[in-house]
Design a protein around this motif. Structure first.
Motif, PDB file in Angstrom:
ATOM      1  N   GLY A  83       1.370  -4.230  15.897  1.00 13.81           N
ATOM      2  CA  GLY A  83       3.373  -4.205  16.054  1.00 13.81           C
ATOM      3  C   GLY A  83       3.715  -2.699  16.409  1.00 13.81           C
ATOM      4  N   ILE A  84       2.509  -1.633  16.462  1.00 13.03           N
ATOM      5  CA  ILE A  84       3.359  -0.279  16.396  1.00 13.03           C
ATOM      6  C   ILE A  84       3.354   0.679  17.695  1.00 13.03           C
ATOM      7  N   TYR A  98      -4.836  14.049  10.585  1.00 14.16           N
ATOM      8  CA  TYR A  98      -4.315  15.209  10.632  1.00 14.16           C
ATOM      9  C   TYR A  98      -5.103  16.307  12.102  1.00 14.16           C
ATOM     10  N   ALA A 103      -0.541   8.184   1.752  1.00 16.03           N
ATOM     11  CA  ALA A 103      -1.130   9.489   2.207  1.00 16.03           C
ATOM     12  C   ALA A 103       0.001  10.474   2.838  1.00 16.03           C
ATOM     13  N   VAL A 104      -0.835   9.350   4.529  1.00 15.54           N
ATOM     14  CA  VAL A 104      -0.084  10.036   5.412  1.00 15.54           C
ATOM     15  C   VAL A 104       1.810  10.555   5.382  1.00 15.54           C
ATOM     16  N   LEU A 105       2.326   9.837   5.082  1.00 14.54           N
ATOM     17  CA  LEU A 105       4.228   9.499   4.802  1.00 14.54           C
ATOM     18  C   LEU A 105       4.590  10.220   4.120  1.00 14.54           C
ATOM     19  N   SER A 148       7.071  17.376   3.853  1.00 13.81           N
ATOM     20  CA  SER A 148       8.003  18.530   4.504  1.00 13.81           C
ATOM     21  C   SER A 148       9.446  18.198   4.900  1.00 13.81           C
ATOM     22  N   LEU A 199       1.606  10.214  11.633  1.00 10.73           N
ATOM     23  CA  LEU A 199       1.813   8.939  11.921  1.00 10.73           C
ATOM     24  C   LEU A 199       2.003   7.962  12.473  1.00 10.73           C
ATOM     25  N   LEU A 206       3.592  16.003  11.982  1.00  9.59           N
ATOM     26  CA  LEU A 206       3.178  15.242  10.779  1.00  9.59           C
ATOM     27  C   LEU A 206       3.791  13.736  11.307  1.00  9.59           C
ATOM     28  N   ASN A 224      13.646   9.265  13.053  1.00  2.94           N
ATOM     29  CA  ASN A 224      12.574   9.292  13.376  1.00  2.94           C
ATOM     30  C   ASN A 224      12.105   7.989  13.042  1.00  2.94           C
ATOM     31  N   PRO A 225      11.781   6.752  14.202  1.00  2.00           N
ATOM     32  CA  PRO A 225      11.101   6.128  14.308  1.00  2.00           C
ATOM     33  C   PRO A 225       9.740   5.386  13.515  1.00  2.00           C
ATOM     34  N   VAL A 226       9.445   5.311  12.265  1.00  2.04           N
ATOM     35  CA  VAL A 226       7.751   4.986  12.166  1.00  2.04           C
ATOM     36  C   VAL A 226       7.487   3.428  12.236  1.00  2.04           C
ATOM     37  N   VAL A 227       7.051   3.500  13.234  1.00  3.95           N
ATOM     38  CA  VAL A 227       6.211   1.838  13.626  1.00  3.95           C
ATOM     39  C   VAL A 227       4.735   1.211  12.736  1.00  3.95           C
ATOM     40  N   GLY A 228       5.130  -0.009  12.056  1.00  2.00           N
ATOM     41  CA  GLY A 228       3.338  -0.285  11.974  1.00  2.00           C
ATOM     42  C   GLY A 228       3.617   0.192  10.652  1.00  2.00           C
ATOM     43  N   VAL A 229       1.780  -0.347  10.026  1.00  2.00           N
ATOM     44  CA  VAL A 229       1.464   0.171   8.403  1.00  2.00           C
ATOM     45  C   VAL A 229       0.942   1.523   8.426  1.00  2.00           C
ATOM     46  N   VAL A 230       1.738   2.411   7.525  1.00  2.54           N
ATOM     47  CA  VAL A 230       0.772   4.087   7.607  1.00  2.54           C
ATOM     48  C   VAL A 230       0.200   4.457   6.156  1.00  2.54           C
ATOM     49  N   SER A 231      -0.350   4.901   5.435  1.00  5.64           N
ATOM     50  CA  SER A 231      -0.439   4.794   4.958  1.00  5.64           C
ATOM     51  C   SER A 231       0.512   5.878   4.250  1.00  5.64           C
ATOM     52  N   ASP A 254      -1.654   7.269  12.700  1.00  2.55           N
ATOM     53  CA  ASP A 254      -2.226   6.649  11.608  1.00  2.55           C
ATOM     54  C   ASP A 254      -1.639   5.320  11.091  1.00  2.55           C
ATOM     55  N   LYS A 308       3.426  13.129   2.931  1.00  4.64           N
ATOM     56  CA  LYS A 308       3.327  14.916   3.421  1.00  4.64           C
ATOM     57  C   LYS A 308       4.184  14.410   4.424  1.00  4.64           C
ATOM     58  N   PHE A 309       4.113  13.926   5.568  1.00  5.63           N
ATOM     59  CA  PHE A 309       5.994  13.894   6.163  1.00  5.63           C
ATOM     60  C   PHE A 309       6.287  13.694   5.491  1.00  5.63           C
ATOM     61  N   GLN A 334       0.832  -1.063   0.217  1.00  7.51           N
ATOM     62  CA  GLN A 334       0.225  -0.062   0.603  1.00  7.51           C
ATOM     63  C   GLN A 334       0.931   1.549   0.118  1.00  7.51           C
TER      64      GLN A 334
END
Lengths: 202, 139
Positions: B98-99, B48, A188-190, A196, B34, B30, A179-186, B37, A192-193, A57
């Motif tokens: 796992g988040i 948002y 659209a949001v990723l 930025s 995440l 943001l 910057n850790p990003v854990v799990g499933v993110v969409s 999200d 945008k980040f 995705q």
């Protein structure tokens, strides 16, 4: 303390980057310029359903819209979890396929048919389905190379140094800050980040 | 004695809310978006909106709790927010997601430890509700 931790993480990532650029210069596991302002290190397990979701995705689109355009560097790391019986074999086959120039095809089919092979254990058959007869002959031999197992082990150790505890985990590094990003993110949001971080002149 | 316990509860809860807001406000909003999200509960616009407003709400709630104003209403608001967080966290934990917890900035996985901590905070907020309402009734 946080500064020291960040510096250590950066050093670890730099070592991993140098390794992949020297040993796997034509590797599809790392896409985008080494000098990119933003780097995403993805720690993933082929047998983890959340990793499949993130890959299909979000990451495929990030690869096309950002990494392939040279806007960032996207690096795949294997992080097979001990609870997943066939994840290490899948990682070995994907790494072997990378040497044949077929990483994307094998990686995609492993995620696409995850439910099938994770139950049956027929991971080799699934990989074979996207390879030519000649590639099928070679892949087993390459996957048995101790260097493949060693590279998976290095990825796991790197993840542990970076406090990765679950999959999927992305470490998005910008201006030396991980910057850790854990799990499933969409996507659209990723995106945008990422926009930025990249700024208006991306 | 009752008054001291109430004071302790509202100062502790107020402090936690202010710290939670600080950890979110010092990073990109943001990045918090995440985290929200990754729970995969809200649509994009709500992700948002929540990422923008929740840290400010936590900050205001923390300051007002510490100041001790509108204590009856605020204790209910604090308990309601913590109950919502707790429910969402328990559901996600049971689902095996796992988040990141997202409670105090990024980098803290959702775990049994974070559930216990949120449960303790919720219990504290509920105790504050009981104390503030019983104090009013006994006056």
């Amino acid at each position: 303390m946080k500064f020291v931790t960040s510096a250590l993480l950066l050093a670890a990532l730099a070592c991993a980057g140098a390794e992949s650029s020297s040993a796997q210069s034509a590797s599809a596991r790392a896409i985008g310029p080494v000098t990119a302002a933003v780097r995403i290190d993805v720690f993933s397990d082929y047998e983890c359903p959340a990793c499949k979701a993130l890959h299909e995705q979000t990451l495929k689109r990030v690869k096309e819209a950002y990494a392939a355009q040279g806007k960032l560097r996207l690096v795949h790391h294997d992080f097979p979890l001990p609870m997943h019986k066939h994840a290490r074999r899948a990682a070995a086959l994907a790494a072997a396929a990378d040497r044949l120039g077929r990483f994307d095809a094998v990686s995609d089919v492993l995620f696409r048919q995850q439910e099938t092979w994770s139950k049956s254990g027929g991971v080799d058959d699934v990989v074979d389905s996207v390879l030519t007869p000649e590639e099928r002959k070679k892949i087993d031999q390459i996957a048995a190379d101790p260097a493949i197992a060693a590279s998976i082990e290095r990825d796991i150790q790197l993840g542990q140094r970076m406090n990765v505890t679950s999959t999927p985990t992305m470490i998005v590094t910008h201006n030396g800050k991980p910057n850790p990003v854990v799990g499933v993110v969409s996507y659209a949001v990723l995106s945008k980040f990422l926009n930025s971080l990249l700024g208006p002149n991306q | 004695m009752n008054k001291h316990v109430t004071l302790l509860l509202r100062l502790a809860l107020g402090g936690v809310f202010i710290y939670a807001a600080y950890t979110k406000l010092r990073q990109s909003w943001l990045l918090f978006a995440l985290s929200i999200d990754s729970y995969q509960i809200l649509p994009e616009w709500a992700v948002y909106a929540l990422a923008r407003t929740l840290p400010l709400l936590e900050l205001a709630l923390g300051i007002l709790l510490m100041a001790g104003v509108w204590l009856r209403s605020l204790s209910i608001a604090a308990a309601a927010i913590l109950a919502l967080f707790f429910t969402v966290m328990v559901v996600s934990y049971v689902r095996g997601a796992g988040i990141d917890c997202g409670c105090f900035g990024v980098g803290e996985p959702l775990s049994a430890k974070t559930l216990v901590r949120d449960g303790v905070l919720l219990a504290g907020a509920l105790a504050l509700v009981v104390r503030t309402w019983s104090m009013v009734n006994s006056q």
